[in-house]
Scaffold this active site. Structure first.
Site, short mmCIF file in Angstrom:
data_model
loop_
_atom_site.label_atom_id
_atom_site.label_comp_id
_atom_site.label_asym_id
_atom_site.label_seq_id
_atom_site.Cartn_x
_atom_site.Cartn_y
_atom_site.Cartn_z
CD GLU A 193 4.43 16.34 -51.55
OE1 GLU A 193 3.75 16.67 -52.53
OE2 GLU A 193 4.81 17.15 -50.67
CG ASP B 282 7.44 22.74 -50.85
OD1 ASP B 282 7.56 23.10 -52.02
OD2 ASP B 282 6.41 22.20 -50.40
CD GLU C 76 2.45 25.11 -51.90
OE1 GLU C 76 3.06 24.92 -52.98
OE2 GLU C 76 2.31 24.22 -51.04
O1 GCW Z 1 4.82 22.42 -52.34
C1 GCW Z 1 4.30 21.14 -52.30
C2 GCW Z 1 2.85 21.38 -52.46
C3 GCW Z 1 2.13 20.28 -53.20
C4 GCW Z 1 2.89 20.00 -54.49
C5 GCW Z 1 4.29 19.54 -54.13
C6 GCW Z 1 5.16 19.31 -55.35
C7 GCW Z 1 2.09 19.37 -56.66
O2 GCW Z 1 2.28 21.62 -51.22
O3 GCW Z 1 0.83 20.73 -53.45
O4 GCW Z 1 2.23 19.06 -55.30
O5 GCW Z 1 4.93 20.52 -53.38
O6 GCW Z 1 5.86 20.23 -55.74
O7 GCW Z 1 5.13 18.23 -55.92
#
Ligand code: GCW
Length: 664
Positions: A266, A339, A367
């Site tokens: 990311e 995720d 989240e």
């Molecule tokens: O779940 C996703 C999230 C991001 C997060 C990323 C990660 C910290 O949307 O906000 O960033 O994973 O785990 O690195």
């Protein structure tokens, strides 16, 4: 939302007996001032031992206690033994922190009204039981729903909030022994001399509670704060920079734990920027920390689109590197391959890595499970994971914290249960969700079974309820873009990566629904051990809770219940809505057992949850119906929203403005 809270609190507060409680004491609500008899055989009384003595003197109402530092074959370093010794209780441990854990054990038993066994032996299961804070240096918290960051960086190191010690104490009371202070999307600034002084201050406060500090580091730090022209792991100056940095840190914090790293994920920098592997990058940091006993926790959350299936990517990138990591590197792997969804199968890297240590990363902050608005007790999800991935192969467990500056720490009062459950499962992964809920409820509220039993049942059902009304049968990532709160199965953001969009995951079309990850599709099933691979690969044997994860299933497919996929889907969504409504009923009956502030707070959040559940059901069913072209079974409730209307909702996540049901 705040305004509504206030009104509601004013109206309802004085109706019924129990005093308002802001929740700040968490599960540590024992009466103090007991002045119990506590002694120690130890000549040198460490700050940790002083804490153990003080906790017991203050709150223990039983027999006299002797604390003794002593080795015992049956105890590991942080373990403890408690036995009756005539009129006294003897608590022994090889370490001071073990004695502190023994003290908290006794106070827990007392709060629960539980009699003591003649002999108690407890050892923590994982060596490292660590929280990950996704806290930014500007005070914001990524995916945080309980206020701002606890760490007041501008005030530190001179001004020290009393909450730092309260935080350490709460963690120690459930056996958490490490914390990563800052976000994995890490600012290089955290390693500057000025910030390290602040970190040192926190580490000094946490140390007596047995809590080691770790930091997330940005791989490009040598460039950003070190002025170097590269961050390449094969560059000598870069290596020297990290070694010097490690030395500087350990001079300030001799028991510093190590680094957590998100690299080449990311947009974060990493060894891949210089065509180096994750192993090469991790090993450079490991070498810098090695002389001091520090560790590198290297995350496997990567998904560079080399394979068309995101769920396969971490495995594809890391499995070939097995055996190439230094022995002070641990790979930190999210529980599921995509995720932190309400339900995922486990990440197949667990078990596959034979020569590299792995540790699970759970997400305590919700989240993808309704943020701090929904009651979702997560222990059953972690228990499910532990049933699939044998905990004995791991030495560390991490959880992304749900803690912030809110008075009650976690936003939703029941969010505290998830912090608590994480700590308890890190201490002992064989505790059941039920046992943990029981402990938490009795300590946090009261021990009356007329309260504990129904509320426990609600907690135990709550995660499955969220799965039902959000993503049943293996659906995943049907969230709105960005905030991950409400449903947007139709979501399309021009220019966004396809694997950030719901349509990539649910693949709805006229034939059916779900992502074909079987051997006829992406073949992700082949990443699992043979017996599971076979089970998941065959649509007839694939557990139905994962069926849309692994298969593109025809709408008319017969499920085990005899219903078609479409009907089953409708029933599941509806069941989730009914469950959320049931939680409201359960809670409303509990008014006499709970203080007014907490009662009203939970009541309001359950209302939001029930309304959100309908929103999820209607959005998903009306959207998928365009493909199935079948009616929602007539015995079920009818949708209350219009699809087109829901498509226009653009939720402002900060104040819930524009939520379909008008909560602000
Ligand atoms: O779940 C996703 C999230 C991001 C997060 C990323 C990660 C910290 O949307 O906000 O960033 O994973 O785990 O690195």
């Amino acid at each position: 939302m705040k305004k509504l809270f206030l009104v509601c609190i004013m109206v309802c507060a004085s109706v019924i007996g129990i005093k308002a409680d802001d929740g700040s004491r968490l599960w540590l609500k024992q009466q103090t001032g007991k002045n119990a008899q506590v002694s120690t055989t130890d000549k040198s009384v460490s700050p940790t031992l002083i804490l153990a003595i003080k906790e017991l003197q203050d709150a223990w109402s039983g027999e006299a206690i002797v604390l003794k530092k002593q080795k015992d074959k049956r105890l590991n370093k942080e373990g403890f033994l408690i036995r009756k010794n005539g009129e006294q209780l003897l608590v022994s441990s090889p370490s001071d922190v073990g004695l502190l854990y023994g003290a908290y054990y006794l106070l827990r038993q007392q709060a629960m009204g539980q009699p003591l066994l003649d002999e108690v032996i407890e050892n923590p299961f994982y060596d490292t039981r660590i929280l990950n804070h996704w806290d930014n240096l500007d005070g914001s918290v990524e995916r945080g729903y309980a206020g701002r960051s606890l760490w007041q960086w501008e005030e530190l190191p001179d001004t020290v909030s009393t909450r730092y010690e309260a935080y350490a104490r709460a963690n120690a009371s459930i056996g958490i022994n490490a914390t990563v202070l800052n976000n994995v999307n890490a600012s290089p600034e955290i390693l500057s001399a000025a910030y390290l002084q602040k970190v040192k201050t926190l580490a000094d406060i946490f140390r007596p509670y047995g809590i080691q500090v770790y930091l997330s580091v940005n791989f490009a730090s040598p460039m950003v704060i070190g002025g170097l022209s590269t961050a390449d792991s094969q560059n000598k100056e870069v290596n020297r920079w990290w070694k010097e940095k490690a030395k500087e840190i350990y001079q300030l914090i001799p028991d510093f734990g190590g680094f957590l790293v998100k690299a080449n994920s990311e947009g974060q920098p990493g060894p891949g920027d210089y065509n180096r592997t994750h192993a090469e990058g991790a090993n450079m940091l490991a070498d810098a920390l090695k002389p001091y006993g520090g560790k590198v926790m290297w995350r496997t959350f990567v998904y560079s689109p080399e394979d068309a299936d995101r769920a396969k990517q971490a495995y594809l990138e890391f499995y070939p590197l097995d055996g190439q990591f230094r022995n002070n590197v641990i790979l930190q792997v999210k529980n599921g391959p995509v995720d932190f969804q309400p339900r995922e199968p486990y990440t197949p890297l667990f078990g596959a890595m034979q020569h590299t240590e792995t540790m699970p990363e759970f997400q305590i902050t919700q989240e993808y499970l309704g943020h701090a608005n929904h009651l979702a007790y997560l222990a059953p999800m972690w228990e499910e994971f532990n049933g699939l991935v044998n905990p004995t192969s791991q030495k560390a467990l991490s959880g992304v914290a749900n803690i912030g500056t809110d008075a009650n720490w976690t936003g939703h009062p029941f969010g505290q249960a998830n912090w608590y459950a994480f700590g308890r499962l890190a201490w002992n992964p064989y505790l059941t969700s039920e046992m943990i809920a029981d402990e938490w409820l009795k300590q946090t509220f009261n021990t009356d079974s007329a309260f504990v039993d129904p509320v426990k049942e609600m907690m135990l059902e709550s995660r499955e309820a969220v799965v039902n009304y959000m993503m049943p049968l293996g659906l995943h990532h049907t969230f709105a873009f960005g905030h991950h709160y409400g449903p947007e199965p139709w979501c399309d953001v021009p220019g966004a990566r396809p694997d950030w969009l719901p349509t990539y995951y649910h693949r709805a079309d006229k034939e059916g629904l779900g992502f074909d990850r079987s051997s006829t599709g992406s073949n992700a099933t082949a990443q699992y051990p043979d017996s599971l691979a076979r089970l998941y690969d065959n649509i007839k044997t694939c557990p139905e809770e994962y069926i849309l994860w692994f298969h593109h299933v025809p709408w008319t497919h017969r499920m085990k219940s005899g219903k078609t996929l479409w009907e089953e889907l409708c029933y599941k969504f509806d069941e989730g809505v009914q469950q959320a409504r049931g939680f409201q009923q359960t809670w409303d009956k509990m008014q006499t057992y709970v203080d007014s502030e907490t009662f009203n707070d939970v009541q309001l959040r359950l209302k939001i949850q029930a309304l959100d559940a309908m929103w999820w059901r209607d959005a998903c069913l009306l959207y998928f119906q365009q493909f199935s072209e079948m009616p929602i079974p007539y015995e079920l409730e009818r949708p209350v929203y219009e699809l087109e209307e829901m498509k226009r909702f653009k939720l402002n996540i900060d104040n819930h403005e524009n939520a379909p049901h008008g909560f602000k």
